[in-house]
Write a protein that holds these residues in place. Structure first.
Motif, PDB file in Angstrom:
ATOM      1  N   LEU A  26      33.748  54.664 -39.773  1.00 11.94           N
ATOM      2  CA  LEU A  26      34.356  55.187 -40.994  1.00 11.94           C
ATOM      3  C   LEU A  26      33.318  55.867 -41.889  1.00 11.94           C
ATOM      4  O   LEU A  26      33.624  56.894 -42.519  1.00 11.94           O
ATOM      5  CB  LEU A  26      35.058  54.074 -41.768  1.00 11.94           C
ATOM      6  N   ARG A  27      32.124  55.323 -41.938  1.00 12.50           N
ATOM      7  CA  ARG A  27      31.060  55.987 -42.722  1.00 12.50           C
ATOM      8  C   ARG A  27      30.770  57.374 -42.154  1.00 12.50           C
ATOM      9  O   ARG A  27      30.517  58.321 -42.895  1.00 12.50           O
ATOM     10  CB  ARG A  27      29.803  55.120 -42.755  1.00 12.50           C
ATOM     11  N   ARG A  28      30.817  57.484 -40.832  1.00 12.56           N
ATOM     12  CA  ARG A  28      30.628  58.799 -40.204  1.00 12.56           C
ATOM     13  C   ARG A  28      31.765  59.740 -40.608  1.00 12.56           C
ATOM     14  O   ARG A  28      31.532  60.922 -40.861  1.00 12.56           O
ATOM     15  CB  ARG A  28      30.538  58.663 -38.680  1.00 12.56           C
ATOM     16  N   CYS A  29      32.976  59.231 -40.691  1.00  8.33           N
ATOM     17  CA  CYS A  29      34.108  60.045 -41.141  1.00  8.33           C
ATOM     18  C   CYS A  29      33.885  60.568 -42.552  1.00  8.33           C
ATOM     19  O   CYS A  29      34.178  61.734 -42.842  1.00  8.33           O
ATOM     20  CB  CYS A  29      35.398  59.236 -41.096  1.00  8.33           C
ATOM     21  N   VAL A  30      33.367  59.724 -43.419  1.00  4.77           N
ATOM     22  CA  VAL A  30      33.085  60.146 -44.791  1.00  4.77           C
ATOM     23  C   VAL A  30      31.986  61.210 -44.789  1.00  4.77           C
ATOM     24  O   VAL A  30      32.068  62.193 -45.539  1.00  4.77           O
ATOM     25  CB  VAL A  30      32.735  58.939 -45.688  1.00  4.77           C
ATOM     26  N   GLU A  31      30.982  61.067 -43.929  1.00  5.96           N
ATOM     27  CA  GLU A  31      29.945  62.108 -43.802  1.00  5.96           C
ATOM     28  C   GLU A  31      30.564  63.431 -43.354  1.00  5.96           C
ATOM     29  O   GLU A  31      30.210  64.498 -43.869  1.00  5.96           O
ATOM     30  CB  GLU A  31      28.878  61.690 -42.792  1.00  5.96           C
ATOM     31  N   LEU A  32      31.469  63.372 -42.396  1.00  5.27           N
ATOM     32  CA  LEU A  32      32.139  64.581 -41.922  1.00  5.27           C
ATOM     33  C   LEU A  32      32.999  65.196 -43.023  1.00  5.27           C
ATOM     34  O   LEU A  32      33.070  66.425 -43.153  1.00  5.27           O
ATOM     35  CB  LEU A  32      32.984  64.274 -40.690  1.00  5.27           C
ATOM     36  N   ALA A  33      33.643  64.359 -43.823  1.00  2.63           N
ATOM     37  CA  ALA A  33      34.427  64.858 -44.961  1.00  2.63           C
ATOM     38  C   ALA A  33      33.517  65.571 -45.950  1.00  2.63           C
ATOM     39  O   ALA A  33      33.877  66.623 -46.493  1.00  2.63           O
ATOM     40  CB  ALA A  33      35.166  63.701 -45.633  1.00  2.63           C
TER      41      ALA A  33
END
Length: 160
Positions: free
Chosen positions: A10-17
């Motif tokens: 999920l942290r990676r998802c936030v980075e992608l966002a």
């Protein structure tokens, strides 16, 4: 139940966002993870050009349909910074992907946008379970909600 492994993805998802935001796009990011924990694909929103079907969750579903067996898809997990919209939830269901884990909910996004005066979308925000059946859904994740909120605020402040 959200695990440390879930939080990592999920942290990676936030980075992608955040990457999407820096590129002038709406801040959404998603990661597709196999049953054994391998990141198979990741993407962020690409709607700034006007094609509002270019959501990362939709791209992950399309990739999965073309590159995974039905059994592999059913055991895979989609992680995303924001709960799937109805289009992405339907794609997820049609392709037969497994569990969905999201950082912030559609309900939270609607509230945030309403608070800053953004008119509602033409597409209704529906919980994933109102669109597809028989899928495990986890979210929102309180540890990440405020980070996602800030990205959306920044996006809409730039548009004013």
């Amino acid at each position: 139940m959200i695990s440390e492994s879930d939080l990592k993805y999920l942290r990676r998802c936030v980075e992608l966002a955040e990457t999407a935001l820096r590129k002038g796009d709406e801040p959404f990011g998603s990661v597709l993870v196999s049953a054994d924990g391998e990141v198979l694909m990741e993407d962020h929103n690409h709607v700034a050009g006007g094609d509002h079907t270019q959501h990362p969750e939709f791209a992950l579903a399309r990739w999965a349909a073309n590159n995974m067996t039905p059994e592999e898809r059913s055991k895979a997990v989609v992680y995303t910074s924001g709960e799937h919209c109805p289009m992405c939830a339907a794609a997820h269901g049609w392709v037969g992907l497994g569990r969905i884990v999201y950082a912030s909910s559609s309900e939270q996004l609607v509230q945030w946008l309403s608070e800053i005066g953004v008119p509602p979308s033409r597409v209704r925000n529906l919980p994933i379970q109102d669109v597809i059946r028989d899928v495990t859904v986890d979210g929102p994740v309180p540890e990440l909600v405020e980070q996602v909120h800030k990205l959306h605020l920044e996006f809409y402040e730039k548009k004013r």
